[in-house]
Design a protein around this motif. Structure first.
Motif, PDB file in Angstrom:
ATOM      1  N   TYR A  72       0.831  -1.206   0.000  1.00 44.52           N
ATOM      2  CA  TYR A  72       0.000   0.000   0.000  1.00 44.52           C
ATOM      3  C   TYR A  72       0.865   1.254   0.000  1.00 44.52           C
ATOM      4  O   TYR A  72       0.659   2.176  -0.798  1.00 44.52           O
ATOM      5  N   LEU A  73       1.864   1.297   0.882  1.00 48.32           N
ATOM      6  CA  LEU A  73       2.731   2.471   0.964  1.00 48.32           C
ATOM      7  C   LEU A  73       3.582   2.636  -0.287  1.00 48.32           C
ATOM      8  O   LEU A  73       3.823   3.755  -0.754  1.00 48.32           O
ATOM      9  N   THR A  74       4.041   1.519  -0.851  1.00 45.71           N
ATOM     10  CA  THR A  74       4.827   1.590  -2.081  1.00 45.71           C
ATOM     11  C   THR A  74       3.995   2.177  -3.214  1.00 45.71           C
ATOM     12  O   THR A  74       4.471   3.013  -3.992  1.00 45.71           O
ATOM     13  N   ALA A  75       2.748   1.761  -3.323  1.00 48.04           N
ATOM     14  CA  ALA A  75       1.864   2.270  -4.376  1.00 48.04           C
ATOM     15  C   ALA A  75       1.595   3.763  -4.207  1.00 48.04           C
ATOM     16  O   ALA A  75       1.505   4.499  -5.189  1.00 48.04           O
ATOM     17  N   ILE A  76       1.462   4.222  -2.960  1.00 52.26           N
ATOM     18  CA  ILE A  76       1.259   5.652  -2.729  1.00 52.26           C
ATOM     19  C   ILE A  76       2.447   6.445  -3.260  1.00 52.26           C
ATOM     20  O   ILE A  76       2.281   7.514  -3.859  1.00 52.26           O
ATOM     21  N   GLY A  77       3.637   5.918  -3.067  1.00 51.47           N
ATOM     22  CA  GLY A  77       4.827   6.636  -3.504  1.00 51.47           C
ATOM     23  C   GLY A  77       5.111   6.530  -4.982  1.00 51.47           C
ATOM     24  O   GLY A  77       5.546   7.499  -5.606  1.00 51.47           O
ATOM     25  N   THR A  78       4.861   5.357  -5.576  1.00 49.97           N
ATOM     26  CA  THR A  78       5.180   5.179  -6.995  1.00 49.97           C
ATOM     27  C   THR A  78       4.048   5.621  -7.910  1.00 49.97           C
ATOM     28  O   THR A  78       4.281   5.940  -9.078  1.00 49.97           O
ATOM     29  N   GLN A  79       2.811   5.623  -7.387  1.00 48.73           N
ATOM     30  CA  GLN A  79       1.618   5.936  -8.179  1.00 48.73           C
ATOM     31  C   GLN A  79       1.484   5.018  -9.391  1.00 48.73           C
ATOM     32  O   GLN A  79       0.927   5.406 -10.410  1.00 48.73           O
ATOM     33  N   SER A  80       1.979   3.799  -9.271  1.00 45.55           N
ATOM     34  CA  SER A  80       1.923   2.855 -10.384  1.00 45.55           C
ATOM     35  C   SER A  80       1.691   1.448  -9.863  1.00 45.55           C
ATOM     36  O   SER A  80       2.466   0.944  -9.041  1.00 45.55           O
ATOM     37  N   THR A 140      -4.313   4.014  -6.678  1.00 47.27           N
ATOM     38  CA  THR A 140      -3.374   2.961  -7.052  1.00 47.27           C
ATOM     39  C   THR A 140      -3.127   2.015  -5.882  1.00 47.27           C
ATOM     40  O   THR A 140      -3.066   0.797  -6.052  1.00 47.27           O
ATOM     41  N   ALA A 141      -2.979   2.584  -4.678  1.00 49.18           N
ATOM     42  CA  ALA A 141      -2.759   1.760  -3.487  1.00 49.18           C
ATOM     43  C   ALA A 141      -3.945   0.831  -3.238  1.00 49.18           C
ATOM     44  O   ALA A 141      -3.774  -0.323  -2.818  1.00 49.18           O
ATOM     45  N   CYS A 142      -5.151   1.327  -3.502  1.00 51.31           N
ATOM     46  CA  CYS A 142      -6.344   0.491  -3.361  1.00 51.31           C
ATOM     47  C   CYS A 142      -6.348  -0.612  -4.416  1.00 51.31           C
ATOM     48  O   CYS A 142      -6.693  -1.764  -4.127  1.00 51.31           O
ATOM     49  N   ASN A 143      -5.954  -0.267  -5.642  1.00 41.32           N
ATOM     50  CA  ASN A 143      -5.874  -1.267  -6.715  1.00 41.32           C
ATOM     51  C   ASN A 143      -4.996  -2.447  -6.305  1.00 41.32           C
ATOM     52  O   ASN A 143      -5.411  -3.606  -6.351  1.00 41.32           O
ATOM     53  N   VAL A 144      -3.749  -2.133  -5.948  1.00 41.74           N
ATOM     54  CA  VAL A 144      -2.777  -3.203  -5.703  1.00 41.74           C
ATOM     55  C   VAL A 144      -3.114  -3.993  -4.440  1.00 41.74           C
ATOM     56  O   VAL A 144      -2.851  -5.212  -4.372  1.00 41.74           O
ATOM     57  N   SER A 145      -3.694  -3.339  -3.444  1.00 39.58           N
ATOM     58  CA  SER A 145      -4.066  -4.061  -2.233  1.00 39.58           C
ATOM     59  C   SER A 145      -5.206  -5.029  -2.515  1.00 39.58           C
ATOM     60  O   SER A 145      -5.212  -6.176  -2.036  1.00 39.58           O
TER      61      SER A 145
END
Length: 417
Positions: A257-265, A386-391
């Motif tokens: 979740y945190l990684t997605a927030i930072g990468t936006q991908s 994005t964080a919601c997507n990947v989670s």
């Protein structure tokens, strides 16, 4: 235990600071540098972050090709069923997310949104810093080509291996997968904090970080709460199906979740998300198949954000919007977003040609002012979508893993008795 993991990954876990603290520190440092450091320092950080971004984009299609191919190939029977089941789960989740987003947004937004708020946010987009210089490193494949090619290879290897072909192609792809896994564990994951720090430094320098919180914090908060509520529902469902503790699964998902927030991908988060899936007990072949696949087809968070933004823009311009107009838009966009690039803002760019389904032919011009407002609103919340997507991808992975154990592997055992 996964014996195929490179030794470097085990060493990284035993030594040094964990990934989550490093990501949090990177976010804080990025905000501080963007707010207080001289412009040349911030721009230098943005330049290094850009290099990491370019390298990640180069590796992503190779990662998808390696992991999805081997994920499907390692499923000796029922690969087609698992593929169909995964796609159906991802698409259904996206549709539910979009429809629910409209119901909540149309109820709450009228009380606190204004046209002036979006205008101020749009102005900050002109203040972002460009890197001092960049390099050109085009990927060998685009993400959609990589997914399709992986489907072809994986399904053919799964069905033909030992019958019409030998083990040569399987062994090549297995070793290629190990190479990519080593690159992820030893290069990309250690560089992620640098990438994330540069992203937040640029957002803070441009004024987006504090402008968003100061002006549209209520809208922003509602959208994030919708993301969290939907994730809770997904993991509660996954936990009830797999008989696992959903709150433990959510805890294991925090690094992704945190990684997605930072990468936006979503695509750039695949390496960390695979580790989260492993922590949740998802088998190696299923996580290597589902996680890269869903990074391209499961867009529940992005759909929540896009529908919320569309509802907000309609309210600001007195454009009528109903569930009857939203559902066709969501159904169309759920398919179209599969083609969205694995980069910040990719989903909204893919959605622009379909805005007429909500706003009408004239107002829905993809190059018109309504589209510009949609982009401005969406980009401010893109990282959380994005964080919601990947989670959500890992909730699906857990369900698919259970489906595989019960209906595919279980069926094979009953046949051989």
């Amino acid at each position: 235990m996964d014996t195929n993991r490179p030794k470097g990954a085990e060493t990284a876990k035993k030594k040094g600071m964990g990934l989550v603290p490093r990501l949090i520190i990177a976010i804080i440092l990025g905000i501080l540098i963007g707010q207080f450091a001289p412009q040349p320092v911030t721009q230098l950080l943005v330049t290094f972050s850009n290099f990491v971004s370019i390298f990640i984009k180069f590796v992503i299609p190779l990662m998808i090709l390696a992991f999805v191919t081997m994920g499907i190939a390692d499923i000796s029977q029922g690969a087609g069923k698992l593929l169909l089941f995964t796609v159906a789960l991802a698409y259904g989740s996206t549709l539910i997310a979009g429809s629910g987003s409209y119901v909540i947004s149309s109820t709450l937004f009228p009380s606190f949104i204004s046209p002036e708020a979006v205008d101020k946010i749009a102005q900050t987009a002109e203040n972002t810093l460009e890197p001092y210089f960049s390099i050109t490193l085009p990927p060998l494949l685009d993400t959609i080509s990589a997914v399709v090619f992986a489907f072809i290879l994986g399904l053919c290897i799964s069905n033909m291996r030992g019958k019409e072909i030998g083990d040569a192609i399987y062994n090549v792809m297995a070793e290629f997968s190990k190479i990519i896994e080593t690159v992820l564990n030893r290069v990309i994951i250690p560089l992620l904090p640098l990438y994330i720090a540069g992203t937040f430094a640029n957002m803070t320098f441009s004024g987006q970080t504090f402008t968003i919180l100061g002006i549209l914090w209520k809208v922003f908060l509602v959208v994030i709460l919708m993301h969290w509520a939907y994730l809770l529902i997904q993991f509660l469902v996954a936990g009830s199906i797999t008989q696992k503790n959903p709150f433990t699964m959510i805890k294991n998902q925090i690094p992704g979740y945190l990684t997605a927030i930072g990468t936006q991908s979503s695509a750039a988060t695949i390496p960390v998300n695979l580790q989260c899936a492993e922590a949740n007990g998802v088998s190696r072949e299923i996580r290597n198949f589902v996680v890269p696949l869903c990074a391209n087809i499961h867009m529940c968070g992005s759909m929540i954000t896009i529908v919320s933004c569309a509802t907000a823009v309609c309210l600001m311009h007195n454009i009528p919007i109903t569930l009857g107009t939203v559902v066709p838009f969501v159904m169309t966009l759920g398919i179209a977003m599969v083609a969205s690039p694995g980069a910040p803002g990719g989903s909204i760019m893919t959605a622009l040609p379909f805005l007429y389904l909500i706003f009408g032919a004239e107002a829905g011009d993809p190059e018109g002012p309504i589209a510009a407002l949609m982009v401005a609103l969406y980009i401010t919340q893109d990282s959380f979508g994005t964080a919601c997507n990947v989670s959500g991808d890992n909730a699906i992975a857990a369900i698919v893993d259970k489906f595989n154990d019960k209906f595919v592997l279980g069926h094979q055992k009953s046949v051989t008795r």
